[in-house]
Every structure is written in structure tokens, then in C-alpha cells.
Design an enzyme around this catalytic site. Sequence first.
Site, short mmCIF file in Angstrom:
data_model
loop_
_atom_site.label_atom_id
_atom_site.label_comp_id
_atom_site.label_asym_id
_atom_site.label_seq_id
_atom_site.Cartn_x
_atom_site.Cartn_y
_atom_site.Cartn_z
N HIS A 154 16.13 39.84 37.05
CA HIS A 154 15.31 41.04 36.88
C HIS A 154 14.11 40.70 36.01
O HIS A 154 14.28 40.17 34.92
CB HIS A 154 16.12 42.17 36.24
CG HIS A 154 17.06 42.85 37.17
ND1 HIS A 154 17.39 44.17 37.06
CD2 HIS A 154 17.75 42.39 38.24
CE1 HIS A 154 18.23 44.52 38.02
NE2 HIS A 154 18.46 43.44 38.74
N TYR A 193 16.37 53.01 31.37
CA TYR A 193 16.85 53.58 30.10
C TYR A 193 16.12 54.91 29.92
O TYR A 193 14.88 54.93 29.88
CB TYR A 193 16.51 52.66 28.93
CG TYR A 193 17.24 51.34 28.92
CD1 TYR A 193 16.83 50.28 29.75
CD2 TYR A 193 18.32 51.12 28.07
CE1 TYR A 193 17.50 49.06 29.72
CE2 TYR A 193 18.99 49.91 28.05
CZ TYR A 193 18.58 48.89 28.88
OH TYR A 193 19.25 47.67 28.85
N PRO A 242 25.67 48.91 22.65
CA PRO A 242 25.35 48.22 23.91
C PRO A 242 23.92 48.45 24.42
O PRO A 242 23.52 47.82 25.38
CB PRO A 242 26.36 48.81 24.89
CG PRO A 242 26.73 50.13 24.31
CD PRO A 242 26.66 49.97 22.83
N LYS A 301 23.34 43.17 24.07
CA LYS A 301 23.38 41.94 23.29
C LYS A 301 24.79 41.43 23.02
O LYS A 301 24.96 40.35 22.46
CB LYS A 301 22.66 42.14 21.94
CG LYS A 301 21.16 42.34 22.09
CD LYS A 301 20.51 41.15 22.75
CE LYS A 301 19.04 41.42 23.07
NZ LYS A 301 18.53 40.44 24.03
N TYR A 361 14.35 41.70 24.10
CA TYR A 361 15.25 42.07 25.21
C TYR A 361 15.68 40.84 26.00
O TYR A 361 16.86 40.69 26.35
CB TYR A 361 14.55 43.08 26.14
CG TYR A 361 15.49 43.73 27.13
CD1 TYR A 361 15.67 43.20 28.41
CD2 TYR A 361 16.23 44.88 26.80
CE1 TYR A 361 16.54 43.77 29.32
CE2 TYR A 361 17.10 45.46 27.71
CZ TYR A 361 17.26 44.91 28.97
OH TYR A 361 18.13 45.48 29.88
#
Length: 393
Positions: A72, A200, A292, A296, A388
Amino acid sequence: MRTKVAIIGGGPSGLILSQLLDLQGIDNVVLERKTQEYVLKRIRAGVLEQGLVDLLHTAEVAEPMLKNGAMHDGFQICYNGRSARIDLKGLVGAGVMVYGQTEITRDLYAARKAMGGVILEEAEVTNIEGIHTKQPKVHFSRGGENHQLACDFVVGCDGFHGASRQAIPAGDLKTFEKVYPFGWLGILSETPPISHELIYASHDRGFALCSMRHSNLSRYYLQVPLSDRVEDWSDDKFWHELRLRLPTEVAKNLVTGPSIEKSIAPLRSFVCENMRYGNLFLAGDAAHIVPPTGAKGLNLAASDIHYLSNALIQYYHDGDESGLDGYLETALKRVWKAERFSWWMTSLLHKLPSGAGENGDFTHRMQTAELDYIFNSPAALKSLAENYVGLPY
Ligand code: APR
Ligand code: PHB
């Protein structure tokens, strides 16, 4: 029984370490209190940093991930009715691999079996003695009998509720914790994902996350009060609430279906700084927990195992203890940076209670201002992106 390295825990951390050591001819035994079947029933996040992808290559278990996983290059953040894409590849030249942790664990068990790895299932560690000696002993129960495993080193890969941290005297433990005032209600459904990338969503009703395992297996989460129980949430109620938390043009693509797994997990940040105590080393969830939101958990376990496996290989191959001596400091530096990012992303995107001394929804205004700033600042976007995809090991 005797081995060089006793590994407590047959989750991803323990299995990757066992595989890496075995490939270097370093004798080790994994003690797992559950059966492999039980371990493989756990549903966990599936976003892999490049460092973890590389580690799985080194462990010679990357093939199924490369075949069935998907790279991704970005993800979406929705807030205040708008959607914005974080172009990971464009910002920092890297993306993330989406491949379920359950699948990784399955691949690892298969690889360990193929190599004749020693994994004792239903072996519950009850005590660790002599961790300051050159011959620690791990006591475990199995088949109704008590056993001992003598070793040079003990590695606690036994998760947050494991036995290894208990071997450290309370007076010496250095732990840090934050428990969040909400949980994540997760659902797995055999439906096509709402989008080809993760979404998100920050909303007045609460946070939502749209993820996936593959093209016909979707994973969704809703922020819920800690008082909620899974039985309070029918599938229809879940899908209805998820739609309310997504922008209309996103929600219209939602394909619903019966849940094949549904559970509520609490969120916490936790660090035990005793990642080394004598000849006991802690790695993965035994040493730290992250909320979460930043995906990570497994990725932080991976960097621990990267450092520790290299240190053990260095010790056994060259008699060099520098890696073992440096593990605590090296691992903790990366742990705290991932803890910060996970706390930051959680605090940014979830509906939070007002802070002490606040009037009006000051906290929500701060969240909106930060999101507006991020999406109008190349520097802020790059900072989000580099955390990220994963900071360097
Ligand atoms: N004796 C033997 N095994 C034990 C004991 C014990 N006393 N206590 C716990 N275990 C086993 C558990 O059954 C579990 O299979 O240790 C294993 C720990 O695995 P995880 O909890 O998955 O932790 P870890 O391998 O560090 O993986 C970290 O998994 O939990 C997720 O979010 C986490 O993604 C992160 C990753
Ligand atoms: C998941 O797919 O389970 C997942 C993905 C990203 C996260 C957390 C969980 O940040």
C-alpha cells in the site's frame, strides 16, 4: 532438558527469533502455553513496515507474504466530512505491506516445522530461576508434569500477560503505562474492502478504521466505551454506526455481510524498560504495548527481534557480547519513538473526554487544528508518513 536460548512464547516474536537463530545453527527451544491451533485463532493487525518485511525475508518465510500480501502506497484520513490521502510513497518513498499477522504466524509455524524447530506446545512457563547466573533454568508445566529447561539465555516473548516479566523483582521493575478510556470493537467479514487503501476516520461519534486482509476479507473497527460488550453490538448495529462515522461518499461503497469474528479490545500504552535483566531479555508485547492506531505492535516486536537475534548470533559466532550489552538501550530508543507515534495518532483521531480545566470542547478544537495543519504542511505530512512506514532500525 538443555538448550542455548530458551524462548518463552510461540507468537510472532518468539517464532521469528527461533527461526533466525536456527538458521544460524543456534540451538533454541520455544515454550508455548497454548496449542498452535489456539494461537492461530488470534486476529491481529496486518500492516507491515519494510523492516518487518526484510526480517521475514532473512527468516526465509517471506514467500507467502509476497504472494498473498499487498503493498500500500498510502492511506486515507477522514475528518469533519472531508477525506485526505497520505501519499506515503510520494512523501517518504516507501509504503507498507498489508498481510495478516495470523498468516505470518501460520507461515512461521510451517517454517519451524519444516526445519525441525523445537516448539513445545501446551508448555506453560511457571518460573524462571538463576537469571543472573550463566545457567538460568526455565520451569514449565506440560502434560500435568513439571519440567526444567536449562539454558544460557531466556528470551521473554510471552506477551503482556506472560511469565517472563514476573521474573524481575518488583523493586527493580521500571514500567510506564497509560490506559485509554475507550476500546476498539473489531469485526471481520468476508466482504470486499470499502476501499483499496486503509481509511482512518475521526468523527464526533467516535473513531472508525476500515482495513482488510485481502480482496474478500475486510476488517473494521469502531471506538466504543469500555463499558460496551460484544453482545451489545449486532452486525446491523455495527454497520449502521460505521456508516455514520464515514463521509457519505465513502460510506456508499461499504459492502456489508455477516461477521465471522467480533471482539472488543482495550487500548493501552505500556513499556517495561527492563528489556534486559541479567540473562533474561524481553521482546515484543512482553516488553511493550501500543494502542493499535499506528499498527506498531508487531512492527515494534520485529525491531526488538532484529536487534536481539543479531546480538545472539554475534555472541555465539564471535564471542562478542557487545550486541547483548547494547540491546536494552538500542531497543528502548525505537520503542519509545513508536510509543510516541501510537499515542499521538490515537490522541489525534479518537473522541476524547475533555481534559482537566477545559471548557467547551477544547480538545476537539485542538484535534481539528492539528489535522488542518497536517494537511496543509508538507513537513507535517512527511513526519506522519515517516513514522507510519516505520523509523529506521
Ligand atoms: N508460558 C508459555 N507461553 C506463554 C506464557 C507462559 N507463561 N504466557 C504467554 N505465553 C504465550 C502466549 O500464549 C502467546 O502465544 O506467549 C505468546 C505471546 O504472543 P503475543 O501475545 O502475540 O506477543 P508477541 O509474539 O510479542 O507478538 C506481538 O502480537 O499481540 C500482538 O499486538 C501484538 O502485534 C503484536 C504482536
Ligand atoms: C488491522 O488491519 O487490523 C489494522 C490496520 C491498521 C491499524 C490497526 C489495525 O492501524
